[in-house]
Design a protein around this motif. Structure first.
Motif: not given
Length: 85
Positions: A15-18, A23-25, A30-31
């Motif tokens: 989910r976090l990867a999606a 967001e293009g990260l 992102y983390l």
């Protein structure tokens, strides 16, 4: 800066990867950004204290501990009424 390994459920990672991808990260980027934008409990408490002080200076609002508990109880009552809990 060295990397760290954090174990989380696959579903959470996916989910976090999606979200990151949307967001293009990368998940790593992102983390890192997420960690920079969130406040620690100590930072939240400090910010809340500054806000209370500013409010008290602005309009004299300074509830006692008893008044604060009563206000918290009233807010909890209203929230439970709205959420049905």
């Amino acid at each position: 800066m060295p990397d760290a390994n954090i174990r989380i459920p696959e579903e959470a990672r996916d989910r976090l990867a999606a979200i990151a991808s949307g967001e293009g990260l990368s998940l790593r980027a992102y983390l890192a950004r997420l960690a920079e934008t969130l406040l620690t409990p100590q930072e939240r408490a400090e910010r809340a204290e500054k806000a209370r002080a500013a409010l008290a200076e602005w309009n004299g609002y300074a509830p006692t501990a008893t008044e604060q508990r009563e206000l918290d109880s009233e807010l909890d009552r209203r929230l439970s009424k709205v959420t049905g809990r």
